[in-house]
Write a protein that holds these residues in place. Sequence first.
Motif, PDB file in Angstrom:
ATOM      1  N   GLY A  49    -100.869 111.410  49.879  1.00  0.00           N
ATOM      2  CA  GLY A  49     -99.732 110.725  50.487  1.00  0.00           C
ATOM      3  C   GLY A  49    -100.052 110.253  51.891  1.00  0.00           C
ATOM      4  O   GLY A  49    -101.148 110.457  52.408  1.00  0.00           O
ATOM      5  N   THR A  50     -99.098 109.640  52.535  1.00  0.00           N
ATOM      6  CA  THR A  50     -99.305 109.111  53.883  1.00  0.00           C
ATOM      7  C   THR A  50     -98.645 109.970  54.955  1.00  0.00           C
ATOM      8  O   THR A  50     -98.608 109.589  56.119  1.00  0.00           O
ATOM      9  CB  THR A  50     -98.766 107.673  53.983  1.00  0.00           C
ATOM     10  OG1 THR A  50     -97.378 107.680  53.633  1.00  0.00           O
ATOM     11  CG2 THR A  50     -99.527 106.733  53.067  1.00  0.00           C
ATOM     12  N   SER A  51     -98.150 111.138  54.591  1.00  0.00           N
ATOM     13  CA  SER A  51     -97.456 111.980  55.571  1.00  0.00           C
ATOM     14  C   SER A  51     -98.367 112.423  56.715  1.00  0.00           C
ATOM     15  O   SER A  51     -97.887 112.681  57.820  1.00  0.00           O
ATOM     16  CB  SER A  51     -96.851 113.201  54.888  1.00  0.00           C
ATOM     17  OG  SER A  51     -97.867 114.005  54.313  1.00  0.00           O
ATOM     18  N   ALA A  52     -99.658 112.498  56.498  1.00  0.00           N
ATOM     19  CA  ALA A  52    -100.576 112.883  57.571  1.00  0.00           C
ATOM     20  C   ALA A  52    -100.570 111.863  58.706  1.00  0.00           C
ATOM     21  O   ALA A  52    -100.929 112.183  59.843  1.00  0.00           O
ATOM     22  CB  ALA A  52    -101.985 113.046  57.017  1.00  0.00           C
ATOM     23  N   TRP A  53    -100.168 110.636  58.430  1.00  0.00           N
ATOM     24  CA  TRP A  53    -100.138 109.581  59.424  1.00  0.00           C
ATOM     25  C   TRP A  53     -98.778 109.459  60.109  1.00  0.00           C
ATOM     26  O   TRP A  53     -98.580 108.592  60.956  1.00  0.00           O
ATOM     27  CB  TRP A  53    -100.485 108.241  58.779  1.00  0.00           C
ATOM     28  CG  TRP A  53    -101.902 108.176  58.321  1.00  0.00           C
ATOM     29  CD1 TRP A  53    -102.370 108.499  57.090  1.00  0.00           C
ATOM     30  CD2 TRP A  53    -103.024 107.777  59.096  1.00  0.00           C
ATOM     31  NE1 TRP A  53    -103.725 108.328  57.043  1.00  0.00           N
ATOM     32  CE2 TRP A  53    -104.157 107.879  58.267  1.00  0.00           C
ATOM     33  CE3 TRP A  53    -103.189 107.337  60.403  1.00  0.00           C
ATOM     34  CZ2 TRP A  53    -105.431 107.558  58.711  1.00  0.00           C
ATOM     35  CZ3 TRP A  53    -104.461 107.018  60.834  1.00  0.00           C
ATOM     36  CH2 TRP A  53    -105.558 107.124  60.000  1.00  0.00           C
ATOM     37  N   ALA A  54     -97.830 110.320  59.787  1.00  0.00           N
ATOM     38  CA  ALA A  54     -96.457 110.194  60.292  1.00  0.00           C
ATOM     39  C   ALA A  54     -96.384 110.182  61.816  1.00  0.00           C
ATOM     40  O   ALA A  54     -95.570 109.457  62.392  1.00  0.00           O
ATOM     41  CB  ALA A  54     -95.586 111.305  59.724  1.00  0.00           C
ATOM     42  N   ASP A  55     -97.219 110.968  62.481  1.00  0.00           N
ATOM     43  CA  ASP A  55     -97.169 111.050  63.948  1.00  0.00           C
ATOM     44  C   ASP A  55     -98.239 110.206  64.631  1.00  0.00           C
ATOM     45  O   ASP A  55     -98.393 110.274  65.848  1.00  0.00           O
ATOM     46  CB  ASP A  55     -97.312 112.506  64.384  1.00  0.00           C
ATOM     47  CG  ASP A  55     -96.113 113.344  63.980  1.00  0.00           C
ATOM     48  OD1 ASP A  55     -94.986 112.802  63.952  1.00  0.00           O
ATOM     49  OD2 ASP A  55     -96.295 114.535  63.684  1.00  0.00           O
ATOM     50  N   ARG A  66     -97.802 108.330  68.189  1.00  0.00           N
ATOM     51  CA  ARG A  66     -96.686 108.885  68.966  1.00  0.00           C
ATOM     52  C   ARG A  66     -97.238 109.744  70.100  1.00  0.00           C
ATOM     53  O   ARG A  66     -98.237 110.412  69.953  1.00  0.00           O
ATOM     54  CB  ARG A  66     -95.772 109.742  68.104  1.00  0.00           C
ATOM     55  CG  ARG A  66     -95.022 108.940  67.084  1.00  0.00           C
ATOM     56  CD  ARG A  66     -94.025 109.810  66.394  1.00  0.00           C
ATOM     57  NE  ARG A  66     -93.412 109.070  65.296  1.00  0.00           N
ATOM     58  CZ  ARG A  66     -92.603 109.605  64.421  1.00  0.00           C
ATOM     59  NH1 ARG A  66     -92.292 110.884  64.486  1.00  0.00           N
ATOM     60  NH2 ARG A  66     -92.084 108.864  63.461  1.00  0.00           N
TER      61      ARG A  66
END
Length: 40
Positions: free
Chosen positions: A28-34, A37
């Motif tokens: 998934g792409t959740s590792a790129w969420a931050d 920032r």
Amino acid sequence: MSIVQHRQNGTRTADLVVADESHSVQPGTSAWADFGRRPS
């Protein structure tokens, strides 16, 4: 070429696995969420 050989050996179409959303091995792409920032 291995796909063609596999099909030539009599593999039934029903035995093949179709890669779709329910059978994906992509992470998934959740590792790129931050990403990008600033820390709080």
